[in-house]
Scaffold this active site. Structure first.
Site, PDB file in Angstrom:
ATOM      1  N   GLU A 110      29.106  29.931  32.514  1.00 47.88           N
ATOM      2  CA  GLU A 110      28.793  30.391  33.868  1.00 47.88           C
ATOM      3  C   GLU A 110      29.909  29.992  34.826  1.00 47.88           C
ATOM      4  OE1 GLU A 110      27.647  32.315  35.816  1.00 47.88           O
ATOM      5  OE2 GLU A 110      25.642  31.818  36.516  1.00 47.88           O
ATOM      6  N   ASP A 111      30.124  30.790  35.847  1.00 47.18           N
ATOM      7  CA  ASP A 111      31.164  30.473  36.822  1.00 47.18           C
ATOM      8  C   ASP A 111      30.799  29.260  37.675  1.00 47.18           C
ATOM      9  OD1 ASP A 111      29.109  31.841  38.152  1.00 47.18           O
ATOM     10  OD2 ASP A 111      30.399  33.402  38.986  1.00 47.18           O
ATOM     11  N   ASP A 129      24.847  26.584  41.376  1.00 43.94           N
ATOM     12  CA  ASP A 129      24.585  26.406  42.803  1.00 43.94           C
ATOM     13  C   ASP A 129      23.183  25.812  42.954  1.00 43.94           C
ATOM     14  OD1 ASP A 129      25.013  26.703  45.569  1.00 43.94           O
ATOM     15  OD2 ASP A 129      24.380  28.789  45.578  1.00 43.94           O
ATOM     16  N   PHE A 136      31.471  28.418  50.160  1.00 43.04           N
ATOM     17  CA  PHE A 136      31.457  29.649  49.376  1.00 43.04           C
ATOM     18  C   PHE A 136      32.862  29.927  48.860  1.00 43.04           C
ATOM     19  CE2 PHE A 136      31.039  34.119  48.319  1.00 43.04           C
ATOM     20  CZ  PHE A 136      29.809  34.108  47.671  1.00 43.04           C
ATOM     21  N   ARG A 166      37.500  39.063  42.792  1.00 44.12           N
ATOM     22  CA  ARG A 166      37.333  38.502  41.448  1.00 44.12           C
ATOM     23  C   ARG A 166      38.673  38.307  40.745  1.00 44.12           C
ATOM     24  NH1 ARG A 166      31.867  38.629  40.000  1.00 44.12           N
ATOM     25  NH2 ARG A 166      30.653  40.378  40.763  1.00 44.12           N
TER      26      ARG A 166
HETATM   27  P1  IMP Z   1      22.203  29.726  41.554  1.00 46.12           P
HETATM   28  O1  IMP Z   1      21.098  30.466  40.877  1.00 46.12           O
HETATM   29  O2  IMP Z   1      21.901  29.457  42.991  1.00 46.12           O
HETATM   30  O3  IMP Z   1      22.666  28.493  40.827  1.00 46.12           O
HETATM   31  O4  IMP Z   1      23.386  30.747  41.684  1.00 46.12           O
HETATM   32  C1  IMP Z   1      24.307  30.885  40.774  1.00 46.12           C
HETATM   33  C2  IMP Z   1      25.041  32.193  40.997  1.00 46.12           C
HETATM   34  O5  IMP Z   1      25.257  32.503  42.384  1.00 46.12           O
HETATM   35  C3  IMP Z   1      26.390  32.057  40.391  1.00 46.12           C
HETATM   36  O6  IMP Z   1      26.383  32.477  39.070  1.00 46.12           O
HETATM   37  C4  IMP Z   1      27.221  32.950  41.252  1.00 46.12           C
HETATM   38  O7  IMP Z   1      27.165  34.263  40.747  1.00 46.12           O
HETATM   39  C5  IMP Z   1      26.574  32.922  42.597  1.00 46.12           C
HETATM   40  N1  IMP Z   1      27.269  31.978  43.486  1.00 46.12           N
HETATM   41  C6  IMP Z   1      26.836  30.783  43.926  1.00 46.12           C
HETATM   42  N2  IMP Z   1      27.725  30.185  44.724  1.00 46.12           N
HETATM   43  C7  IMP Z   1      28.774  31.039  44.776  1.00 46.12           C
HETATM   44  C8  IMP Z   1      30.053  30.977  45.452  1.00 46.12           C
HETATM   45  O8  IMP Z   1      30.414  30.020  46.152  1.00 46.12           O
HETATM   46  N3  IMP Z   1      30.859  32.052  45.258  1.00 46.12           N
HETATM   47  C9  IMP Z   1      30.532  33.111  44.487  1.00 46.12           C
HETATM   48  N4  IMP Z   1      29.374  33.197  43.850  1.00 46.12           N
HETATM   49  C10 IMP Z   1      28.492  32.171  43.996  1.00 46.12           C
HETATM   50 MG    MG Z   2      27.326  34.034  38.217  1.00 44.54          MG
END
Ligand code: IMP
Ligand code: MG
Length: 172
Positions: free
Chosen positions: A96-97, A100, A149, A162
């Site tokens: 995963e990237d 969050d 972000f 991207r």
């Molecule tokens: P989570 O479910 O809140 O952990 O969100 C995870 C997903 O939200 C990641 O896989 C990203 O696709 C997106 N995301 C969260 N923070 C960022 C950011 O700072 N930049 C770009 N995408 C983000």
């Molecule tokens: Mg993602």
């Protein structure tokens, strides 16, 4: 047009991804692994990580979206595309990237655990642990970052940026 400030340079990223690949290669020494990329943000990380893993590795991809606006998870996760192959008995690494709130990854862990893999690990390039709602922990983390972000190296803002080689903070 937002201002982009480099948070992590391409050199820093390459060095760290090399280290993560070496650790994964050691941890799964002599065993095959399946890298499951979370579309679309993890694709570039997966491509670089895979080339630093000296194991018999195959790829699969999964796609999810969270309902609500783009920058804030609503908590509801929807499966858009499941993996192509059964993960039963496999060494699975979810790639995963960024972690969050953790809502996406805890959903994905549930989906993959149902396959009864031999091992299930998480590799996240970035971790914004200050924003965690679901207590999820990645086994392999590239960088811990502050609550900002970020875009680039696969990550987007409304599908843009991207392809940036560095990871940048968007200053609006
Ligand atoms: P989570 O479910 O809140 O952990 O969100 C995870 C997903 O939200 C990641 O896989 C990203 O696709 C997106 N995301 C969260 N923070 C960022 C950011 O700072 N930049 C770009 N995408 C983000
Ligand atoms: Mg993602």
């Amino acid at each position: 047009m937002p201002n982009l400030k480099v948070l992590l340079s391409r050199e820093q990223i390459q060095k760290r991804v090399g280290e993560l690949g070496a650790v994964i290669s050691r941890d799964f020494h002599g065993q095959p692994v399946v890298l499951i990329g979370v579309l679309k943000g993890a694709t570039i990380f997966l491509g670089d990580l895979a080339r630093n893993i000296a194991l018999d590795a195959t790829f699969d991809f999964i796609s999810v979206s969270s309902y609500g606006n783009t920058k804030q998870s609503s908590g509801e996760v929807k499966l858009n595309k499941d993996v192509d192959n059964s993960m039963e008995g496999k060494n699975v690494i979810l790639v995963e990237d960024i972690l969050d709130t953790g809502l996406t990854m805890s959903y994905l862990v549930k989906v993959l655990a149902a396959h009864r893999p031999k091992a299930l690990r998480i590799a996240a390039l970035l971790d914004k642990s200050a924003r965690r709602i679901q207590p999820i922990h990645a086994d392999y983390v590239g960088f811990e970052i502050p609550d900002q972000f970020v875009v680039g190296y696969g990550m987007d803002a409304a599908e843009r940026y991207r392809n940036l080689p560095d990871i940048c903070v968007v200053e609006e």
